[in-house]
Write a protein that holds these residues in place. Structure first.
Motif, PDB file in Angstrom:
ATOM      1  N   ILE A 145      10.182 -12.364   4.275  1.00 16.86           N
ATOM      2  CA  ILE A 145      10.684 -10.986   4.283  1.00 16.86           C
ATOM      3  C   ILE A 145      11.035 -10.540   2.863  1.00 16.86           C
ATOM      4  O   ILE A 145      10.683  -9.431   2.435  1.00 16.86           O
ATOM      5  N   VAL A 146      11.743 -11.410   2.150  1.00 18.76           N
ATOM      6  CA  VAL A 146      12.102 -11.075   0.769  1.00 18.76           C
ATOM      7  C   VAL A 146      10.855 -10.843  -0.069  1.00 18.76           C
ATOM      8  O   VAL A 146      10.762  -9.862  -0.826  1.00 18.76           O
ATOM      9  N   PHE A 147       9.909 -11.745   0.100  1.00 17.93           N
ATOM     10  CA  PHE A 147       8.688 -11.609  -0.682  1.00 17.93           C
ATOM     11  C   PHE A 147       7.932 -10.342  -0.309  1.00 17.93           C
ATOM     12  O   PHE A 147       7.417  -9.634  -1.183  1.00 17.93           O
ATOM     13  N   ALA A 148       7.861 -10.024   0.982  1.00 20.35           N
ATOM     14  CA  ALA A 148       7.141  -8.826   1.428  1.00 20.35           C
ATOM     15  C   ALA A 148       7.782  -7.573   0.849  1.00 20.35           C
ATOM     16  O   ALA A 148       7.080  -6.635   0.425  1.00 20.35           O
ATOM     17  N   CYS A 149       9.110  -7.537   0.819  1.00 24.55           N
ATOM     18  CA  CYS A 149       9.798  -6.367   0.249  1.00 24.55           C
ATOM     19  C   CYS A 149       9.493  -6.218  -1.237  1.00 24.55           C
ATOM     20  O   CYS A 149       9.214  -5.117  -1.724  1.00 24.55           O
ATOM     21  N   LEU A 150       9.544  -7.342  -1.938  1.00 18.11           N
ATOM     22  CA  LEU A 150       9.247  -7.301  -3.378  1.00 18.11           C
ATOM     23  C   LEU A 150       7.797  -6.886  -3.624  1.00 18.11           C
ATOM     24  O   LEU A 150       7.504  -6.118  -4.545  1.00 18.11           O
ATOM     25  N   LEU A 151       6.901  -7.390  -2.778  1.00 20.83           N
ATOM     26  CA  LEU A 151       5.484  -7.061  -2.941  1.00 20.83           C
ATOM     27  C   LEU A 151       5.224  -5.589  -2.663  1.00 20.83           C
ATOM     28  O   LEU A 151       4.455  -4.931  -3.378  1.00 20.83           O
ATOM     29  N   LEU A 152       5.874  -5.035  -1.644  1.00 15.47           N
ATOM     30  CA  LEU A 152       5.716  -3.613  -1.336  1.00 15.47           C
ATOM     31  C   LEU A 152       6.268  -2.749  -2.467  1.00 15.47           C
ATOM     32  O   LEU A 152       5.670  -1.724  -2.832  1.00 15.47           O
ATOM     33  N   LEU A 153       7.397  -3.157  -3.011  1.00 18.63           N
ATOM     34  CA  LEU A 153       7.986  -2.418  -4.119  1.00 18.63           C
ATOM     35  C   LEU A 153       7.067  -2.430  -5.331  1.00 18.63           C
ATOM     36  O   LEU A 153       6.856  -1.396  -5.977  1.00 18.63           O
ATOM     37  N   THR A 154       6.491  -3.581  -5.621  1.00 19.61           N
ATOM     38  CA  THR A 154       5.571  -3.699  -6.747  1.00 19.61           C
ATOM     39  C   THR A 154       4.303  -2.890  -6.501  1.00 19.61           C
ATOM     40  O   THR A 154       3.783  -2.231  -7.402  1.00 19.61           O
ATOM     41  N   THR A 155       3.796  -2.930  -5.262  1.00 21.76           N
ATOM     42  CA  THR A 155       2.590  -2.165  -4.922  1.00 21.76           C
ATOM     43  C   THR A 155       2.840  -0.670  -5.099  1.00 21.76           C
ATOM     44  O   THR A 155       1.979   0.063  -5.623  1.00 21.76           O
ATOM     45  N   TYR A 156       4.009  -0.216  -4.656  1.00 18.98           N
ATOM     46  CA  TYR A 156       4.365   1.192  -4.843  1.00 18.98           C
ATOM     47  C   TYR A 156       4.401   1.543  -6.329  1.00 18.98           C
ATOM     48  O   TYR A 156       3.903   2.605  -6.739  1.00 18.98           O
ATOM     49  N   TRP A 157       4.985   0.656  -7.135  1.00 22.25           N
ATOM     50  CA  TRP A 157       5.086   0.907  -8.567  1.00 22.25           C
ATOM     51  C   TRP A 157       3.695   0.972  -9.212  1.00 22.25           C
ATOM     52  O   TRP A 157       3.437   1.821 -10.049  1.00 22.25           O
ATOM     53  N   VAL A 158       2.816   0.082  -8.776  1.00 23.09           N
ATOM     54  CA  VAL A 158       1.447   0.071  -9.319  1.00 23.09           C
ATOM     55  C   VAL A 158       0.733   1.373  -8.966  1.00 23.09           C
ATOM     56  O   VAL A 158       0.086   2.000  -9.823  1.00 23.09           O
ATOM     57  N   ALA A 159       0.840   1.806  -7.708  1.00 20.15           N
ATOM     58  CA  ALA A 159       0.189   3.053  -7.285  1.00 20.15           C
ATOM     59  C   ALA A 159       0.742   4.239  -8.060  1.00 20.15           C
ATOM     60  O   ALA A 159      -0.007   5.134  -8.485  1.00 20.15           O
ATOM     61  N   ARG A 160       2.052   4.261  -8.252  1.00 17.67           N
ATOM     62  CA  ARG A 160       2.689   5.345  -9.002  1.00 17.67           C
ATOM     63  C   ARG A 160       2.222   5.346 -10.457  1.00 17.67           C
ATOM     64  O   ARG A 160       1.960   6.417 -11.034  1.00 17.67           O
ATOM     65  N   THR A 161       2.098   4.160 -11.035  1.00 18.26           N
ATOM     66  CA  THR A 161       1.655   4.042 -12.433  1.00 18.26           C
ATOM     67  C   THR A 161       0.207   4.480 -12.589  1.00 18.26           C
ATOM     68  O   THR A 161      -0.138   5.189 -13.539  1.00 18.26           O
ATOM     69  N   ILE A 162      -0.648   4.073 -11.646  1.00 18.93           N
ATOM     70  CA  ILE A 162      -2.061   4.472 -11.700  1.00 18.93           C
ATOM     71  C   ILE A 162      -2.183   5.989 -11.631  1.00 18.93           C
ATOM     72  O   ILE A 162      -2.969   6.604 -12.371  1.00 18.93           O
ATOM     73  N   ARG A 163      -1.398   6.593 -10.752  1.00 19.33           N
ATOM     74  CA  ARG A 163      -1.436   8.060 -10.623  1.00 19.33           C
ATOM     75  C   ARG A 163      -1.000   8.727 -11.924  1.00 19.33           C
ATOM     76  O   ARG A 163      -1.619   9.704 -12.370  1.00 19.33           O
ATOM     77  N   GLN A 164       0.056   8.182 -12.554  1.00 13.35           N
ATOM     78  CA  GLN A 164       0.538   8.782 -13.791  1.00 13.35           C
ATOM     79  C   GLN A 164      -0.487   8.636 -14.915  1.00 13.35           C
ATOM     80  O   GLN A 164      -0.726   9.579 -15.676  1.00 13.35           O
TER      81      GLN A 164
ATOM     82  N   SER B 118       8.245 -13.952 -11.898  1.00 11.99           N
ATOM     83  CA  SER B 118       7.854 -13.549 -13.256  1.00 11.99           C
ATOM     84  C   SER B 118       6.639 -12.633 -13.208  1.00 11.99           C
ATOM     85  O   SER B 118       6.506 -11.701 -14.010  1.00 11.99           O
ATOM     86  N   LEU B 119       5.752 -12.883 -12.233  1.00  8.49           N
ATOM     87  CA  LEU B 119       4.596 -11.997 -12.054  1.00  8.49           C
ATOM     88  C   LEU B 119       5.051 -10.612 -11.601  1.00  8.49           C
ATOM     89  O   LEU B 119       4.566  -9.589 -12.102  1.00  8.49           O
ATOM     90  N   LEU B 120       5.994 -10.576 -10.674  1.00  4.78           N
ATOM     91  CA  LEU B 120       6.473  -9.289 -10.156  1.00  4.78           C
ATOM     92  C   LEU B 120       7.284  -8.521 -11.197  1.00  4.78           C
ATOM     93  O   LEU B 120       7.409  -7.299 -11.109  1.00  4.78           O
ATOM     94  N   VAL B 121       7.853  -9.227 -12.165  1.00  3.24           N
ATOM     95  CA  VAL B 121       8.507  -8.571 -13.297  1.00  3.24           C
ATOM     96  C   VAL B 121       7.463  -8.093 -14.307  1.00  3.24           C
ATOM     97  O   VAL B 121       7.574  -6.996 -14.871  1.00  3.24           O
ATOM     98  N   PHE B 122       6.445  -8.912 -14.498  1.00  9.43           N
ATOM     99  CA  PHE B 122       5.403  -8.600 -15.488  1.00  9.43           C
ATOM    100  C   PHE B 122       4.606  -7.360 -15.089  1.00  9.43           C
ATOM    101  O   PHE B 122       4.265  -6.529 -15.940  1.00  9.43           O
ATOM    102  N   ILE B 123       4.312  -7.214 -13.807  1.00 11.23           N
ATOM    103  CA  ILE B 123       3.459  -6.107 -13.351  1.00 11.23           C
ATOM    104  C   ILE B 123       4.042  -4.738 -13.705  1.00 11.23           C
ATOM    105  O   ILE B 123       3.335  -3.883 -14.248  1.00 11.23           O
TER     106      ILE B 123
END
Length: 669
Positions: A10-29, A220-225
């Motif tokens: 669950i913790v990992f899924a939440c972190l992954l969703l948050l990172t995915t949202y950030w990636v999508a937002r960054t790509i759009r910007q 560290s990967l989720l921080v790096f992204i």
């Protein structure tokens, strides 16, 4: 099989969703930022994708021009970056679905390859970290260069942060693999993991320790992204995109034409970042900040505040700090000359193309500089005062010297020259050029070439009084209106005569007639005099004798001949057949060093430099004892002759045509 608890999932899924949202937002910007630029990017093609992946990503071919060892370690990191996309995917899937069975298969090469690449990445990162820290200021540029405050410290800090995150990510992954061997022995060899494995032999709970390092690797990967798009290392994504979506150019660093009659266009050229091409904004993110372009920039090496590298970095930092505002179509950014590049730097560029040729990721800062010149000249009426005479001469007499076209054949007095009026249907139309007609040094080369033509009895003609400037200087000074006026008039004139071939001794005329006029509907067969003379020799029309003393010379490659048109062999073949022995120069062929005349610098009052560009080139050409300096460009001829005169040198500077005339065996000289 290693299992994860439901809480961990669950913790990992939440972190992954948050990172995915950030990636999508960054790509759009990023998309919104790039779309602020003018025109469109090049079209996607599958074959282009394969070519970019193979040549630019897998082999990194553009980087191997200089810096062998850094490039080798950089290649390892790029390959590692690609491979770890797969590694991280497998690790992420293993959290939800357990151990991927293929990883435990002894016949599978993945664990071994993963171990080797992980170790090599760490070795490469250590190499670059030591290299960065061992130099007090690896990102060096002079104080006279306009730059974002503390840009050098910011770049260094960014490199250390990214290097640290990669070390933690890859290192913890490697440590986790070494711990795994304690409770899940492998039947295949893991060289780097095996070195660390003995450290965990006495561990009471290796599974727990493995999970600790596994989570460190993942976190560290989720921080790096999220940090990655803000770092200079985003070039790992944008460099391939830069190659893939760059518009196909008809020639080296070709200039886009301007429709000055379009009522919908409000800005001609560029005053602000959003006025540049979309590819120019993409360049900002593709830049790897390697400073190769600065290292080969003749004005910068001569003391000018022009640094192509810092210009691209300033663009990047501005976008980094103002991404949200800039992505809005209603936002007007400040003038480029206020933060990205100084006005003096804009006008110091010699348009030699060295920065474009050396860039490993296909960036073209020269195109941006010329766009800014257009904006300053056409929209703000701002340009060096000395250009006023150039523009006035072109407007009045259609040549930079301001002399009457009735004087265009004065250089040929005492010699027979066939004009287009006498021979309206020539096989060869000789475009003499303004320099060849009006400049004293170049007139000697014109007379030599004329004697060669007459000796071979070719069916040729010159335009004489009808010839005008091709517009090279005014175009690169920003006056696109004058350039278009000249170009369209020349095209109309040349279409009347339909000569089989046009030959010119001026590389700037060659580039305009052959390459830049084509976008205006011209379709001419144009060759440089060096190509033409080589054809005559190889066709048997003239024979060359070798000089008895086989003198040692320095041959200077013109930028617009060698770099813009890839013509380096004809002159050297001819010189070799004449028995001339060229010296070994560091800057030669397409890596030549500018004489300082290009980009309308010939007509601009010199700025105070540590050492003028032509003086620097003279020192390079005469570093070894030589009997003469040879070139095949009238502007290079004058610039180098001036440099020799200032140095009180007795070494003559002569044109290639003069040597050919002296060594040929046909007709009367």
């Amino acid at each position: 099989m290693i299992a994860f608890t439901i809480t961990e999932k669950i913790v990992f899924a939440c972190l992954l969703l948050l990172t995915t949202y950030w990636v999508a937002r960054t790509i759009r910007q990023f998309s919104e930022i790039i779309q602020r630029g003018k025109n469109t990017l090049g079209k996607f093609s599958f074959t282009g994708l394969l070519r970019v992946l193979w040549q630019k990503v897998i082999l990194l071919l553009p980087t191997w021009k200089t810096r062998f060892w850094p490039n080798l370690f950089h290649l390892v990191i790029v390959w590692g970056f690609i491979f770890f996309l797969l590694t991280n995917l497998i690790d992420l899937l293993s959290v939800f679905f357990g151990e991927i069975s293929s990883r435990a298969n002894s016949a599978h090469a993945y664990p071994f390859v993963s171990d080797i690449i992980s170790g090599l990445i760490l070795v490469s990162i250590i190499f670059f970290m030591v290299r960065r820290l061992s130099k007090p200021n690896p990102f060096r540029f002079r104080d006279n260069v306009l730059s974002t405050p503390v840009v050098d410290q910011a770049i260094l800090a960014d490199s250390l942060i990214v290097g640290g995150l990669i070390t933690i990510h890859v290192g913890s992954h490697l440590v986790a693999e070494s711990i795994r061997t304690q409770f899940m022995p492998q039947s295949f060899w893991l060289p780097f993991a095996s070195l660390l494995s003995p450290l965990w032999a006495q561990t009471s709970n290796p599974l727990l320790l493995w999970k600790v390092f596994f989570w460190i690797s993942i976190l560290s990967l989720l921080v790096f992204i999220p940090y990655f798009p803000k770092s200079k290392h985003i070039h790992l994504i944008f460099a391939p995109l830069n190659f893939l979506f760059r518009s196909q150019q008809t020639s080296f660093s070709s200039l886009p034409d301007l429709n000055l009659d379009d009522p919908q266009v409000e800005i001609f050229g560029a005053l602000r970042l959003e006025d540049l091409e979309r590819s120019a904004i993409l360049d900002s993110f593709a830049c790897i900040m390697c400073f190769r372009c600065q290292d080969v920039c003749p004005p910068y090496q001569s003391g000018s505040p022009l640094s192509p590298a810092v210009f691209e970095i300033n663009k990047r930092f501005y976008l980094k700090e103002n991404a949200k505002q800039f992505s809005s179509s209603n936002y007007d950014s400040p003038a480029l000359t206020s933060y990205a590049i100084s006005s003096q730097a804009v006008w110091d560029c010699t348009t030699c193309g060295a920065c474009v040729e050396i860039c490993p990721v296909g960036i073209d800062p020269m195109a941006d500089i010329l766009a800014i010149r257009r904006g300053l000249t056409l929209m703000e009426n701002e340009f060096p005062k000395s250009f006023q005479l150039l523009f006035r001469n072109i407007e009045r007499t259609a040549n930079p010297w301001g002399l009457s076209n009735q004087q265009r054949l004065d250089w040929a007095k005492g010699l027979h020259v066939t004009t287009i009026q006498e021979n309206p249907h020539p096989d060869v139309l000789w475009w003499v050029g303004c320099a060849g007609a009006f400049e004293n040094n170049a007139q000697k080369a014109s007379r030599s070439f004329l004697k060669i033509l007459n000796a071979t009895q070719l069916n040729y003609a010159v335009l004489g009084e009808q010839e005008n400037c091709t517009g090279d200087s005014v175009r690169r000074a920003g006056r696109e209106d004058l350039y278009l006026e000249l170009a369209l008039k020349n095209i109309e004139l040349l279409n009347q005569f339909k000569a089989g071939q046009i030959v010119t001794s001026c590389p700037h005329c060659l580039h305009n007639l052959k390459n830049e006029y084509s976008s205006l509907g011209a379709d001419f067969s144009v060759v440089h005099s060096s190509q033409f003379l080589l054809d005559l020799v190889q066709g048997g029309s003239i024979q060359l004798t070798k000089s008895a003393d086989q003198t040692k010379i320095s041959y200077h490659d013109s930028c617009y001949l060698s770099r813009f048109n890839q013509l380096t062999d004809p002159a050297k073949i001819l010189l070799n057949q004449c028995g001339q022995l060229p010296t070994n120069l560091q800057y030669t062929n397409s890596h030549t060093y500018c004489c300082g005349a290009g980009g309308a610098q010939y007509w601009k009052e010199s700025t105070v430099l540590t050492r003028p560009v032509n003086m620097e080139r003279w020192q390079q050409l005469t570093a070894e004892p030589v009997s003469q300096v040879v070139t095949a460009c009238p502007f290079c001829l004058t610039m180098l002759a001036d440099a020799g005169r200032i140095q009180d040198s007795v070494i003559p500077v002569i044109d290639l045509c003069e040597i050919i005339l002296n060594q040929m065996q046909v007709g009367e000289k």
